[in-house]
Scaffold this motif. Structure first.
Motif, PDB file in Angstrom:
ATOM      1  N   SER A  34      38.767  34.865  33.434  1.00 18.34           N
ATOM      2  CA  SER A  34      37.958  35.812  34.190  1.00 18.34           C
ATOM      3  C   SER A  34      37.641  35.266  35.586  1.00 18.34           C
ATOM      4  O   SER A  34      37.688  36.003  36.576  1.00 18.34           O
ATOM      5  CB  SER A  34      36.661  36.105  33.427  1.00 18.34           C
ATOM      6  N   GLY A  35      37.342  33.982  35.662  1.00 17.90           N
ATOM      7  CA  GLY A  35      37.072  33.355  36.956  1.00 17.90           C
ATOM      8  C   GLY A  35      38.285  33.357  37.869  1.00 17.90           C
ATOM      9  O   GLY A  35      38.170  33.625  39.074  1.00 17.90           O
ATOM     10  N   ILE A  36      39.453  33.083  37.307  1.00 16.46           N
ATOM     11  CA  ILE A  36      40.691  33.109  38.094  1.00 16.46           C
ATOM     12  C   ILE A  36      40.965  34.540  38.573  1.00 16.46           C
ATOM     13  O   ILE A  36      41.361  34.766  39.718  1.00 16.46           O
ATOM     14  CB  ILE A  36      41.877  32.542  37.289  1.00 16.46           C
ATOM     15  N   PHE A  37      40.728  35.505  37.680  1.00 15.58           N
ATOM     16  CA  PHE A  37      40.896  36.909  38.062  1.00 15.58           C
ATOM     17  C   PHE A  37      39.950  37.253  39.214  1.00 15.58           C
ATOM     18  O   PHE A  37      40.340  37.946  40.154  1.00 15.58           O
ATOM     19  CB  PHE A  37      40.632  37.824  36.861  1.00 15.58           C
ATOM     20  N   PHE A  38      38.712  36.762  39.147  1.00 18.26           N
ATOM     21  CA  PHE A  38      37.731  37.006  40.212  1.00 18.26           C
ATOM     22  C   PHE A  38      38.230  36.441  41.543  1.00 18.26           C
ATOM     23  O   PHE A  38      38.165  37.112  42.573  1.00 18.26           O
ATOM     24  CB  PHE A  38      36.382  36.386  39.842  1.00 18.26           C
ATOM     25  N   VAL A  39      38.746  35.219  41.518  1.00 17.38           N
ATOM     26  CA  VAL A  39      39.279  34.601  42.737  1.00 17.38           C
ATOM     27  C   VAL A  39      40.435  35.439  43.276  1.00 17.38           C
ATOM     28  O   VAL A  39      40.512  35.725  44.478  1.00 17.38           O
ATOM     29  CB  VAL A  39      39.719  33.142  42.473  1.00 17.38           C
ATOM     30  N   ALA A  40      41.332  35.868  42.379  1.00 16.79           N
ATOM     31  CA  ALA A  40      42.464  36.696  42.808  1.00 16.79           C
ATOM     32  C   ALA A  40      41.972  38.008  43.419  1.00 16.79           C
ATOM     33  O   ALA A  40      42.487  38.458  44.440  1.00 16.79           O
ATOM     34  CB  ALA A  40      43.395  36.968  41.628  1.00 16.79           C
ATOM     35  N   GLY A  41      40.948  38.607  42.803  1.00 15.62           N
ATOM     36  CA  GLY A  41      40.382  39.836  43.344  1.00 15.62           C
ATOM     37  C   GLY A  41      39.767  39.630  44.719  1.00 15.62           C
ATOM     38  O   GLY A  41      39.861  40.499  45.592  1.00 15.62           O
ATOM     39  N   CYS A  42      39.135  38.487  44.917  1.00 23.41           N
ATOM     40  CA  CYS A  42      38.552  38.182  46.232  1.00 23.41           C
ATOM     41  C   CYS A  42      39.633  38.052  47.298  1.00 23.41           C
ATOM     42  O   CYS A  42      39.412  38.435  48.453  1.00 23.41           O
ATOM     43  CB  CYS A  42      37.716  36.907  46.167  1.00 23.41           C
ATOM     44  N   THR A  43      40.802  37.529  46.930  1.00 21.90           N
ATOM     45  CA  THR A  43      41.884  37.437  47.915  1.00 21.90           C
ATOM     46  C   THR A  43      42.330  38.824  48.362  1.00 21.90           C
ATOM     47  O   THR A  43      42.800  38.987  49.489  1.00 21.90           O
ATOM     48  CB  THR A  43      43.114  36.658  47.392  1.00 21.90           C
ATOM     49  N   ASP A  44      42.164  39.819  47.472  1.00 18.59           N
ATOM     50  CA  ASP A  44      42.533  41.190  47.834  1.00 18.59           C
ATOM     51  C   ASP A  44      41.667  41.686  48.974  1.00 18.59           C
ATOM     52  O   ASP A  44      42.161  42.289  49.928  1.00 18.59           O
ATOM     53  CB  ASP A  44      42.393  42.106  46.614  1.00 18.59           C
ATOM     54  N   GLN A 132      37.954  49.072  38.556  1.00 14.66           N
ATOM     55  CA  GLN A 132      38.975  48.455  37.698  1.00 14.66           C
ATOM     56  C   GLN A 132      38.817  46.939  37.687  1.00 14.66           C
ATOM     57  O   GLN A 132      38.866  46.313  36.622  1.00 14.66           O
ATOM     58  CB  GLN A 132      40.375  48.797  38.203  1.00 14.66           C
ATOM     59  N   MET A 133      38.648  46.376  38.871  1.00 20.60           N
ATOM     60  CA  MET A 133      38.511  44.923  38.967  1.00 20.60           C
ATOM     61  C   MET A 133      37.262  44.450  38.218  1.00 20.60           C
ATOM     62  O   MET A 133      37.303  43.442  37.517  1.00 20.60           O
ATOM     63  CB  MET A 133      38.463  44.476  40.428  1.00 20.60           C
ATOM     64  N   GLY A 134      36.162  45.185  38.368  1.00 16.44           N
ATOM     65  CA  GLY A 134      34.937  44.836  37.648  1.00 16.44           C
ATOM     66  C   GLY A 134      35.136  44.914  36.147  1.00 16.44           C
ATOM     67  O   GLY A 134      34.719  44.022  35.394  1.00 16.44           O
ATOM     68  N   ALA A 135      35.767  45.982  35.675  1.00 15.24           N
ATOM     69  CA  ALA A 135      36.017  46.151  34.239  1.00 15.24           C
ATOM     70  C   ALA A 135      36.858  45.000  33.694  1.00 15.24           C
ATOM     71  O   ALA A 135      36.518  44.391  32.669  1.00 15.24           O
ATOM     72  CB  ALA A 135      36.730  47.481  33.984  1.00 15.24           C
ATOM     73  N   ILE A 136      37.934  44.692  34.370  1.00 13.61           N
ATOM     74  CA  ILE A 136      38.829  43.632  33.899  1.00 13.61           C
ATOM     75  C   ILE A 136      38.121  42.287  33.936  1.00 13.61           C
ATOM     76  O   ILE A 136      38.233  41.496  32.992  1.00 13.61           O
ATOM     77  CB  ILE A 136      40.138  43.627  34.717  1.00 13.61           C
ATOM     78  N   PHE A 137      37.366  42.023  34.984  1.00 13.29           N
ATOM     79  CA  PHE A 137      36.608  40.773  35.088  1.00 13.29           C
ATOM     80  C   PHE A 137      35.705  40.592  33.862  1.00 13.29           C
ATOM     81  O   PHE A 137      35.714  39.538  33.214  1.00 13.29           O
ATOM     82  CB  PHE A 137      35.778  40.771  36.379  1.00 13.29           C
ATOM     83  N   PHE A 138      34.926  41.607  33.520  1.00 14.33           N
ATOM     84  CA  PHE A 138      34.009  41.494  32.389  1.00 14.33           C
ATOM     85  C   PHE A 138      34.742  41.445  31.051  1.00 14.33           C
ATOM     86  O   PHE A 138      34.365  40.681  30.156  1.00 14.33           O
ATOM     87  CB  PHE A 138      32.995  42.640  32.389  1.00 14.33           C
ATOM     88  N   LEU A 139      35.793  42.246  30.890  1.00 16.33           N
ATOM     89  CA  LEU A 139      36.508  42.266  29.617  1.00 16.33           C
ATOM     90  C   LEU A 139      37.281  40.967  29.376  1.00 16.33           C
ATOM     91  O   LEU A 139      37.453  40.550  28.229  1.00 16.33           O
ATOM     92  CB  LEU A 139      37.437  43.478  29.543  1.00 16.33           C
TER      93      LEU A 139
END
Length: 187
Positions: A34-44, A132-139
């Motif tokens: 989830s943390g890695i996904f968050f970092v990837a989302g921030c790069t977006d 979508q990003m929020g949902a995936i981050f939490f799930l």
């Protein structure tokens, strides 16, 4: 190659890292993925901001940015569908992934007609992506359980994102409707 493009490429590289970390047989794998996904989302957010701010927009970046986003969302949702094995996760995931395919095809087709701007990214599309990003981050952050507070938050975001997905798809299809279904010419 510039910093915004490097950030976009980093997002693509992080996709398999998210998957591998998520499936590691350790207790912290969910939070780490989830943390890695968050970092990837921030790069977006950061790559687009920097490209505009530094006037470094490139054709490569314009192509790769939406591809990276769609890959990240589709791979993550597919992984979550498998992990949760629930119709209540599968249905919104199908809606979201299906919409991405439809709108990508619509944009390509409209570009061939020289009308790409009529299906440009909208404000609702940006909110949908954030949902979508929020949902995936939490799930991703918790084992496949919806009875935790984090799972419930992710579930709520997923359904909100699915509704926004349908709404934004409707907007795009409505904008292109006359080109999709031109009125028949009278004889």
């Amino acid at each position: 190659m510039n910093i915004p493009n490097i950030l976009t490429l980093l997002r693509v590289v992080l996709i398999p890292v998210i998957v591998v970390v998520y499936y590691l047989p350790v207790g912290w794998s969910y939070l780490a993925a989830s943390g890695i996904f968050f970092v990837a989302g921030c790069t977006d957010m950061l790559d687009g901001y920097l490209a505009r701010r530094w006037n470094q927009s490139t054709p490569f970046g314009a192509f790769l940015d939406p591809v990276a986003d769609k890959l990240m969302v589709a791979v993550s949702l597919t992984m979550l569908v498998e992990e949760y094995a629930s119709i209540w996760i599968t249905i919104p995931a199908m809606i979201i992934i299906g919409r991405e395919i439809v709108i990508s095809a619509l944009r390509e087709w409209m570009a061939e007609l020289g009308k790409r701007t009529s299906v440009a990214v909208s404000y609702i599309g940006k909110i949908k992506t954030a949902g979508q990003m929020g949902a995936i981050f939490f799930l991703l952050a918790t084992p496949a359980e919806l009875d935790t507070i984090i799972g419930r938050i992710g579930y709520g975001f997923l359904y909100a994102a699915a509704l926004l997905t349908i709404w934004s798809m409707w907007q795009y299809l409505s904008a292109a409707w006359n080109d999709l279904m031109p009125p028949e010419e009278s004889e």
